[in-house]
Design an enzyme around this catalytic site. Structure first.
Site, PDB file in Angstrom:
ATOM      1  N   ASP A   4       0.848  -1.350   0.237  1.00 11.24           N
ATOM      2  CA  ASP A   4       0.054  -0.158  -0.093  1.00 11.24           C
ATOM      3  C   ASP A   4       1.070   1.173  -0.023  1.00 11.24           C
ATOM      4  O   ASP A   4       1.862   1.333   0.873  1.00 11.24           O
ATOM      5  CB  ASP A   4      -0.962  -0.035   1.211  1.00 11.24           C
ATOM      6  CG  ASP A   4      -2.013   0.925   0.873  1.00 11.24           C
ATOM      7  OD1 ASP A   4      -3.019   0.586  -0.038  1.00 11.24           O
ATOM      8  OD2 ASP A   4      -2.481   1.905   1.728  1.00 11.24           O
ATOM      9  N   GLY A  27       0.845   6.638 -11.850  1.00 12.88           N
ATOM     10  CA  GLY A  27       0.296   7.564 -11.018  1.00 12.88           C
ATOM     11  C   GLY A  27       0.818   8.838 -11.076  1.00 12.88           C
ATOM     12  O   GLY A  27       0.955   9.389 -12.081  1.00 12.88           O
TER      13      GLY A  27
END
Ligand code: ITT
Length: 198
Positions: free
Chosen positions: A70, A152
């Site tokens: 994460d 991203g």
């Protein structure tokens, strides 16, 4: 080769992590090999908690050693947002471009430099152990996005000591400095040492 399942459907993450494990006794497979695997609910309040949720869900389902990652971006002037919601910053179905636009709109009007960091929590889990790892890299968010490598927020992030964005760095260059490479190289070392002891 010992199989490890990487609890991700993010192609960018997978590419980086496969490269980091090259030459190791581990074969990295991922949820992209099981595309119907349902979306894992990430309702933890920290990167570490969410990484553990991903590793545990996948380990319990496949009964193969699993790793969860994460990660996200923390921007100082935005009180560390987008943080754990980095992937969904501009909404539930937002893509990278939407998130990048939202980030720049939140920063518009605020003075430069926009100090930021990428962070990555990685958690390994098998039947006998849980191993935590963590990495971060500091840098700045720039207005004029550049580069098509990575994923991203990479085109908007200039790591400290560089004149290029992460989106302009080749995979090997990003893997020398990134939050993910710090977390996963450490994990690889620990796993190899544990294997040698057996
Ligand atoms: P999985 O949960 O399937 O692994 P995800 O993309 O949803 O994929 P996260 O919940 O960890 O993963 O969210 C990470 C988000 O943070 C990612 O989508 C990017 O927006 C950002 N991010 C993380 N690492 C990054 C990196 O190396 N470069 C650029 N952006 C990154």
């Amino acid at each position: 080769m010992k199989k490890i399942i990487f609890a991700t459907k993010n192609k960018g993450k997978l590419r980086e992590v496969k490269k980091i494990f090259e030459g190791s006794p581990f074969q990295i497979i991922s949820l992209l090999d099981y595309i119907d695997f349902p979306e894992i609910k990430e309702d933890g309040i920290s990167f570490r908690e969410n990484a553990l949720i991903k590793a545990r869900t996948v380990f319990e389902h496949f009964n193969i050693p699993a790793i969860g990652d994460d990660s996200g971006l923390e921007v100082e002037q935005l009180k560390n947002a987008p943080g754990v919601i980095s992937a969904r910053y501009a909404g539930k179905n937002a893509g990278d471009d939407d998130n990048n636009k939202k980030l720049l709109s939140e920063l518009s009007g605020l003075p430069e430099p926009h100090n930021a960091r990428f962070v990555c929590a990685a958690v390994f889990m098998d039947e006998t152990k849980i191993i935590d790892s963590y990495g971060e890299v500091n840098g700045k968010i720039v207005k004029d996005g550049k580069g098509y490598n990575g994923f991203g927020y990479d085109p908007l992030f200039v790591p400290d000591g560089y004149n290029l964005t992460m989106g302009e760095l080749e995979l090997d260059e990003k893997n020398k400095i990134s939050h993910r490479s710090i977390a996963f190289k450490r994990l690889r070392n620990i796993l190899e040492q544990l294997m040698e002891r057996k």
